[in-house]
Design a protein around this motif. Structure first.
Motif, PDB file in Angstrom:
ATOM      1  N   ALA A   1      49.715  31.927  44.365  1.00 17.65           N
ATOM      2  CA  ALA A   1      49.377  33.296  43.993  1.00 17.65           C
ATOM      3  C   ALA A   1      48.523  33.342  43.528  1.00 17.65           C
ATOM      4  O   ALA A   1      47.986  34.503  43.619  1.00 17.65           O
ATOM      5  CB  ALA A   1      50.438  32.629  43.131  1.00 17.65           C
ATOM      6  N   LYS A   2      47.641  32.560  42.743  1.00 16.10           N
ATOM      7  CA  LYS A   2      46.179  33.435  42.428  1.00 16.10           C
ATOM      8  C   LYS A   2      45.268  33.881  43.496  1.00 16.10           C
ATOM      9  O   LYS A   2      44.831  35.033  43.310  1.00 16.10           O
ATOM     10  CB  LYS A   2      45.391  32.369  41.442  1.00 16.10           C
ATOM     11  N   GLY A   3      45.168  33.419  44.618  1.00 11.84           N
ATOM     12  CA  GLY A   3      44.280  33.333  45.620  1.00 11.84           C
ATOM     13  C   GLY A   3      45.285  34.335  46.728  1.00 11.84           C
ATOM     14  O   GLY A   3      44.219  34.768  46.461  1.00 11.84           O
ATOM     15  N   LEU A   4      46.037  34.516  46.333  1.00 13.17           N
ATOM     16  CA  LEU A   4      46.618  35.842  47.305  1.00 13.17           C
ATOM     17  C   LEU A   4      46.455  37.193  46.598  1.00 13.17           C
ATOM     18  O   LEU A   4      46.260  38.000  47.421  1.00 13.17           O
ATOM     19  CB  LEU A   4      48.452  35.389  47.763  1.00 13.17           C
ATOM     20  N   LEU A   5      47.314  36.913  45.285  1.00 10.58           N
ATOM     21  CA  LEU A   5      46.873  38.175  44.596  1.00 10.58           C
ATOM     22  C   LEU A   5      45.313  38.523  44.561  1.00 10.58           C
ATOM     23  O   LEU A   5      45.235  40.180  45.366  1.00 10.58           O
ATOM     24  CB  LEU A   5      47.346  37.444  43.257  1.00 10.58           C
ATOM     25  N   THR A   6      44.127  37.632  44.184  1.00 16.56           N
ATOM     26  CA  THR A   6      43.009  38.414  45.067  1.00 16.56           C
ATOM     27  C   THR A   6      42.447  38.523  46.073  1.00 16.56           C
ATOM     28  O   THR A   6      42.155  39.597  46.503  1.00 16.56           O
ATOM     29  CB  THR A   6      41.495  36.816  44.430  1.00 16.56           C
ATOM     30  N   ASP A   7      42.735  38.333  46.921  1.00 17.41           N
ATOM     31  CA  ASP A   7      42.530  37.979  48.816  1.00 17.41           C
ATOM     32  C   ASP A   7      43.438  39.526  48.340  1.00 17.41           C
ATOM     33  O   ASP A   7      42.724  40.450  49.599  1.00 17.41           O
ATOM     34  CB  ASP A   7      43.003  37.584  49.149  1.00 17.41           C
ATOM     35  N   ILE A   8      44.739  39.337  48.427  1.00 15.11           N
ATOM     36  CA  ILE A   8      45.660  41.146  49.251  1.00 15.11           C
ATOM     37  C   ILE A   8      45.651  42.036  48.452  1.00 15.11           C
ATOM     38  O   ILE A   8      44.835  43.004  48.092  1.00 15.11           O
ATOM     39  CB  ILE A   8      47.284  41.004  48.589  1.00 15.11           C
ATOM     40  N   GLY A   9      44.685  41.907  46.493  1.00 15.63           N
ATOM     41  CA  GLY A   9      44.246  42.872  46.163  1.00 15.63           C
ATOM     42  C   GLY A   9      42.501  44.065  45.955  1.00 15.63           C
ATOM     43  O   GLY A   9      42.472  44.329  45.956  1.00 15.63           O
TER      44      GLY A   9
END
Ligand SMILES: [Fe+2]
Lengths: 190, 85
Positions: free
Chosen positions: A54-62
């Motif tokens: 979740a941390k990775g995905l929110l960073t990368d999609i953000g």
């Protein structure tokens, strides 16, 4: 940190000036389900996420949403390049001109300024990721409306690309949500 | 922007896009060997292409290939909204 790359994520060509379309595109520039709202929502929510995914995905999609914001800005810029105050007024953007001249600004399609009240961070990862999935669907629906509002092939191409990305983001957030739910139930039972 | 540069930029955008998409996929499928292999191969292709593009047409990032030349070459080339896609 972030590093700027001097290129768009996807090419943007417009056939001719279209002030009304530029105005509608503000929906995705500074509207409630805009790229701005998406990026700021995700990059802020990541601090309270419990899992690596979740941390990775929110960073990368953000981060990807910032590239989308730049595509929308480029569309608006090109569609209104060099237009006169009279033309803006005739297209219903006299108010925009009064406040901003020909500058871009974070408003929705009706000129309402962006507000942080559009987004949320509850600190509850299930609630936040569910909001993110809804945000992706709302953005997808908005892109479909925008595609219906133009017959410029270049604008349509860019909007179709952006619409497709919302579908992918929705899918990935769903996977991150499953992972968070597994993580939470594991914590409950052991 | 001439057609050669546009073609090279399109290729760059296409490769970088595949990487972005694989990046998100790998975030939630970290053990997928096929995606990992694709990611490694495409990131190498992209690295080469970026060097070639920057050599010919100017910087993509401020510290890219050939940065720091005089005059300050980061601001010389047009910005993304100024080029004809
Ligand atoms: Fe998105």
């Amino acid at each position: 940190m972030w590093i700027y790359e001097k290129k768009l994520q996807h090419p943007v060509r417009v056939e001719k000036c279209d002030i009304a379309m530029a105005r509608y595109l503000n929906a995705q520039y500074g509207g409630p389900d805009s790229e701005l709202a998406a990026s700021l929502r995700y990059l802020n929510q990541r601090y309270s996420m419990p899992t690596k995914k979740a941390k990775g995905l929110l960073t990368d999609i953000g981060t990807e949403e910032l590239a989308h914001l730049e595509i929308i800005a480029t569309l608006i810029y090109k569609l209104t390049k060099g237009v006169s105050p009279e033309q803006l007024r005739a297209a219903g953007l006299g108010g925009h001109y009064a406040h901003h001249d020909n500058a871009l600004f974070y408003t929705d399609a009706n000129g309402v300024p962006w507000t942080a009240a559009y987004i949320q961070a509850t600190g509850d990862p299930v609630a936040d990721l569910t909001e993110d999935m809804a945000a992706e669907q709302k953005a997808r629906a908005t892109y479909e409306h925008l595609i219906n509002l133009t017959d410029d092939p270049g604008v349509k191409d860019a909007l179709r690309f952006l619409r497709e990305r919302e579908v992918v983001h929705f899918q990935r957030f769903g996977e991150a949500l499953n992972d968070v739910q597994d993580h939470l139930s594991y914590k409950r039972f052991y | 922007m001439d057609s050669q540069q546009r073609e090279m930029l399109r290729r760059l955008q296409a490769l970088e896009f595949v990487l972005t998409d694989l990046n998100l996929y790998l975030d939630t499928h970290p053990d997928c060997q096929a995606a990992l292999q694709d990611f490694a191969r495409i990131s190498e292709d992209l690295r080469q292409l970026k060097i070639a593009y920057e050599q010919r047409y100017g910087l993509l990032t401020v510290a890219g290939f050939g940065s720091g030349r005089s005059p300050w070459n980061w601001v010389e080339t047009p910005w993304p909204w100024e080029i004809d896609g």
